[in-house]
Design an enzyme around this catalytic site. Structure first.
Site, PDB file in Angstrom:
ATOM      1  N   ASP A 101       0.837  -1.201   0.000  1.00 31.28           N
ATOM      2  CA  ASP A 101       0.000   0.000   0.000  1.00 31.28           C
ATOM      3  C   ASP A 101       0.872   1.251   0.000  1.00 31.28           C
ATOM      4  O   ASP A 101       2.041   1.213   0.405  1.00 31.28           O
ATOM      5  CB  ASP A 101      -0.900   0.025   1.252  1.00 31.28           C
TER       6      ASP A 101
HETATM    7  N1  URA Z   1      -1.275  -5.998   3.726  1.00 28.59           N
HETATM    8  C1  URA Z   1      -1.797  -4.743   3.711  1.00 28.59           C
HETATM    9  O1  URA Z   1      -2.878  -4.507   4.247  1.00 28.59           O
HETATM   10  N2  URA Z   1      -1.101  -3.791   3.088  1.00 28.59           N
HETATM   11  C2  URA Z   1       0.097  -3.989   2.503  1.00 28.59           C
HETATM   12  O2  URA Z   1       0.672  -3.060   1.965  1.00 28.59           O
HETATM   13  C3  URA Z   1       0.621  -5.286   2.537  1.00 28.59           C
HETATM   14  C4  URA Z   1      -0.088  -6.273   3.158  1.00 28.59           C
END
Ligand code: URA
Length: 243
Positions: A101
């Site tokens: 993310d």
């Molecule tokens: N899980 C998430 O919620 N976000 C990420 O960036 C990676 C794994």
């Protein structure tokens, strides 16, 4: 000499199976000639066309980056925000293997090898990913047990996760934990925590299979070593769940 379907898959145009279909459908040419034979091996310098478009054969490159916060895990962005590709100095057309993310930090691999990328992220192969997670609230023993057994997200049970509590701050009501999962669904860690009503305030991926972030500060990257690439491939294939 390489098999035609392998060359097409490595160029990131299609999976090996889809490449085989393209060959059988007569959509692949080698040096101007349609080839419909699956076992066909092309010379290194052969000109290969798929749907009348010449495919470019690049040297394969593999990087591991310690992604900073507020960087997108994409190749480009219509709003001109910084992407992981912007952080790596290479002339090859690389892309991230899976996603982190925008606000997540940590380990992400970038490559121009489409087949390698498919192997690493395909849900059929289950490579361990280890995350440092900070959540609001105290993660209860019963919640840990459920995470370890699997919980239902979007009607699909998660694979058993490993939870290690690193620190619980009872005053601030914050838990630091290390979570190991074998899947990579969208926002998976955040959704696993949300399931119990906990908001993730900090998320960092520290390990993917045998690769970790040792020696890499935030924003730094390095090339994967040939033995590391082999190890990852082996891991992906040895963890194959469904044939
Ligand atoms: N899980 C998430 O919620 N976000 C990420 O960036 C990676 C794994």
């Amino acid at each position: 000499m390489e098999r035609l379907q392998k060359i097409i898959a490595q160029a990131g145009i299609a999976s090996r199976r889809k490449a085989e279909e393209l060959i059988l459908e007569g959509k692949v040419k080698v040096d101007g000639e349609i080839i419909t034979e699956l076992g066909y091996k092309a010379k290194k310098n052969a000109q290969i066309e798929v749907n009348d478009k010449i495919i470019e054969k690049e040297d394969k490159v593999y990087f591991v980056l310690n992604k900073p916060k507020n960087v997108l895990s994409t190749v480009s962005d219509h709003k001109d925000r910084k992407t992981v590709v912007d952080l790596i100095d290479t002339k090859e057309r690389i892309f991230p293997v899976g996603r982190l993310d925008y606000d997540t930090t940590g380990l992400i691999i970038l490559t121009n090898d489409g087949e390698f990328s498919n192997e690493i992220i395909h849900p059929r192969y289950s490579i361990e990913k280890v995350y440092d997670v900070t959540i609001k609230g105290i993660l209860k023993a019963t919640e840990i047990q459920q995470l370890e057994k699997g919980i239902y997200l979007d009607n699909k049970k998660t694979l058993p996760a490993k939870v290690v509590i690193v620190n619980i701050d009872k005053n601030k009501k914050i838990t630091n934990l290390q979570l190991t999962i074998k899947e990579g669904r969208n926002h998976q860690v955040k959704n696993m925590m949300k399931y119990f009503g906990h908001t993730v305030v900090k998320l960092n991926r520290r390990r993917l299979g045998t690769i970790d972030l040792k020696g890499l500060n935030i924003g730094e990257y390095r090339r994967l070593k040939p033995f590391e690439i082999k190890q990852l491939k082996r891991l992906a294939n040895s963890n194959e769940l469904i044939k």
